[in-house]
Design a protein around this motif. Structure first.
Motif, mmCIF file in Angstrom:
data_model
loop_
_atom_site.group_PDB
_atom_site.id
_atom_site.type_symbol
_atom_site.label_atom_id
_atom_site.label_comp_id
_atom_site.label_asym_id
_atom_site.label_seq_id
_atom_site.Cartn_x
_atom_site.Cartn_y
_atom_site.Cartn_z
ATOM 1 N N ARG A 100 3.463 46.967 -49.375
ATOM 2 C CA ARG A 100 4.156 46.138 -49.449
ATOM 3 C C ARG A 100 3.017 46.100 -48.048
ATOM 4 O O ARG A 100 2.701 46.672 -46.620
ATOM 5 N N TRP A 144 12.926 43.261 -54.982
ATOM 6 C CA TRP A 144 12.256 42.778 -54.029
ATOM 7 C C TRP A 144 10.214 43.081 -54.711
ATOM 8 O O TRP A 144 9.649 41.974 -55.369
ATOM 9 N N ARG A 148 7.948 39.852 -57.070
ATOM 10 C CA ARG A 148 6.281 39.869 -56.811
ATOM 11 C C ARG A 148 5.589 40.303 -57.598
ATOM 12 O O ARG A 148 4.070 39.844 -57.095
#
Length: 375
Positions: A100, A144, A148
């Motif tokens: 991240r 999340w 992505r």
């Protein structure tokens, strides 16, 4: 054009069957260069050398509640090493936290091995008050990641957790053409019943030991349980005692390329998983591995293996935590060699038709190629 992949795990054993002996081996066979970041030292291993196309690097192991240091080190390794590769393949949900915010990474792919949120319900290192919040956090992290990066799913049943469609790369195995028949006598004149995999209470460690005791008594020592895999804590101590008593032969962890041939000729293979949320939507890899080697599988009635064994005739289903029923299933095969061979042949046929890694490997390679070219 030669592709390159950085394959990363901070949790799994460096000789994990899915990672090292299926996926990485297939990448190498396809001409890829692979950098393999895994916790070699923390598992007491030296990094392999002399394997063409493979560059192993050591990373810290994330275990129990001591995960932050390993994740920080993994994040630094990704920052330093990832840019030289066409794709990064992550094998642990923890590593999603490590990537991240990192910029200039090549395409990152997450290989989804398990239902982590459900698994937290049985992890002894998670305090009871934190189990539900931790599971909620894992679901948020999954959403999340899905937004992505490409995902690979190890089970068809995992698809329900995600909104998009993702490639399925199931936990299959390489299927020998002509396996040995079940019930072959070992050098000591005994038949083997095998268990392959790690041992915990919810994976049936105590039932396995009890089955070993009862089989020795019921067969006058002619049938013995062999355990191939690691165990820790209370399960490890119980297995050590059982091994000293002769109820089981415990081989400890054995790498997949050596462990699978140890199944050959076994009378039966056991999968005694409990009825836990993390197991309900998965196919235990050990069941497929038993069938692939022509070994009748004996499984508890989790939905996925139950359906397979009843549909194909490749094994027997016993109730959860029912030692007498498990012993009787083994004795049925012991008393009727013809029946054992029929079940073994049916299981092998099912594995060859639907669970051969050689059929899955091209899909796996294609999924990574798609991740590279879609950037």
């Amino acid at each position: 054009m030669t592709r390159s992949a950085l394959v990363v795990t901070v949790v799994h054993h460096p000789s994990d069957a899915r990672i090292r002996h299926r996926q990485i081996e297939s990448l190498l066979q396809a001409g890829w260069r692979v950098t393999y970041a895994a916790p070699f030292a923390d598992y007491g291993l030296t990094r392999p050398v002399g394997i063409r196309g493979l560059t192993p690097i050591d990373v810290a192991r994330a275990t129990g509640r001591n995960r932050l240091t390993a994740l920080r080190a993994a994040r630094q390794m990704l920052r330093d090493r990832a840019a030289g590769h066409d794709v990064v393949l992550l094998h642990d949900p923890e590593l999603l936290l490590a990537v991240r915010g990192l910029r200039d990474l090549p395409p990152v792919v997450w290989d989804v091995h398990e239902d982590t949120a459900a698994a937290l319900q049985v992890r002894p290192w998670v305090p009871d008050p934190l189990r539900s919040p931790a599971a909620w956090g894992v679901r948020r992290l999954e959403r999340w990641a899905e937004a992505r990066m490409p995902l690979l799913l190890a089970e068809h049943e995992y698809a329900d957790r995600f909104q998009q469609t993702h490639p399925i790369v199931p936990n299959t195995t390489r299927v020998p053409r002509e396996p040995e028949p079940p019930g072959v006598l070992d050098d000591d004149g005994r038949q083997r019943v095998v268990y392959l995999g790690s041992l915990t209470p919810e994976r049936g460690s105590q039932e396995l030991i009890d089955v070993g005791h009862h089989l020795l008594a019921a067969t006058n020592g002619q049938v013995q349980v062999h355990v191939i895999g690691p165990a820790h804590g209370a399960s490890g101590e119980a297995l050590r005692v059982a091994a000293r008593e002769g109820a089981v032969v415990w081989h400890g962890f054995v790498p997949s390329d050596r462990a699978l041939p140890m199944l050959d000729g076994a009378l039966a293979g056991l999968s005694l998983l409990h009825d836990e949320a993390n197991f309900r939507h998965s196919m235990p890899t050990k069941v497929i591995e038993y069938l692939a080697r022509g070994v009748p599988a004996i499984s508890t009635p989790l939905p996925v293996p139950k359906e397979l064994l009843e549909r194909t005739g490749g094994g027997l289903v016993v109730p959860f935590q029912d030692v007498p029923a498990t012993v009787e299933a083994v004795l049925e095969l012991h008393r009727d060699p013809t029946r054992a061979r029929e079940v073994g042949r049916a299981g092998h046929r099912a594995a060859a038709e639907g669970y051969d890694w050689e059929m899955v490997a091209p899909q796996f390679i294609a999924a990574l190629e798609a991740a590279v070219t879609s950037r």
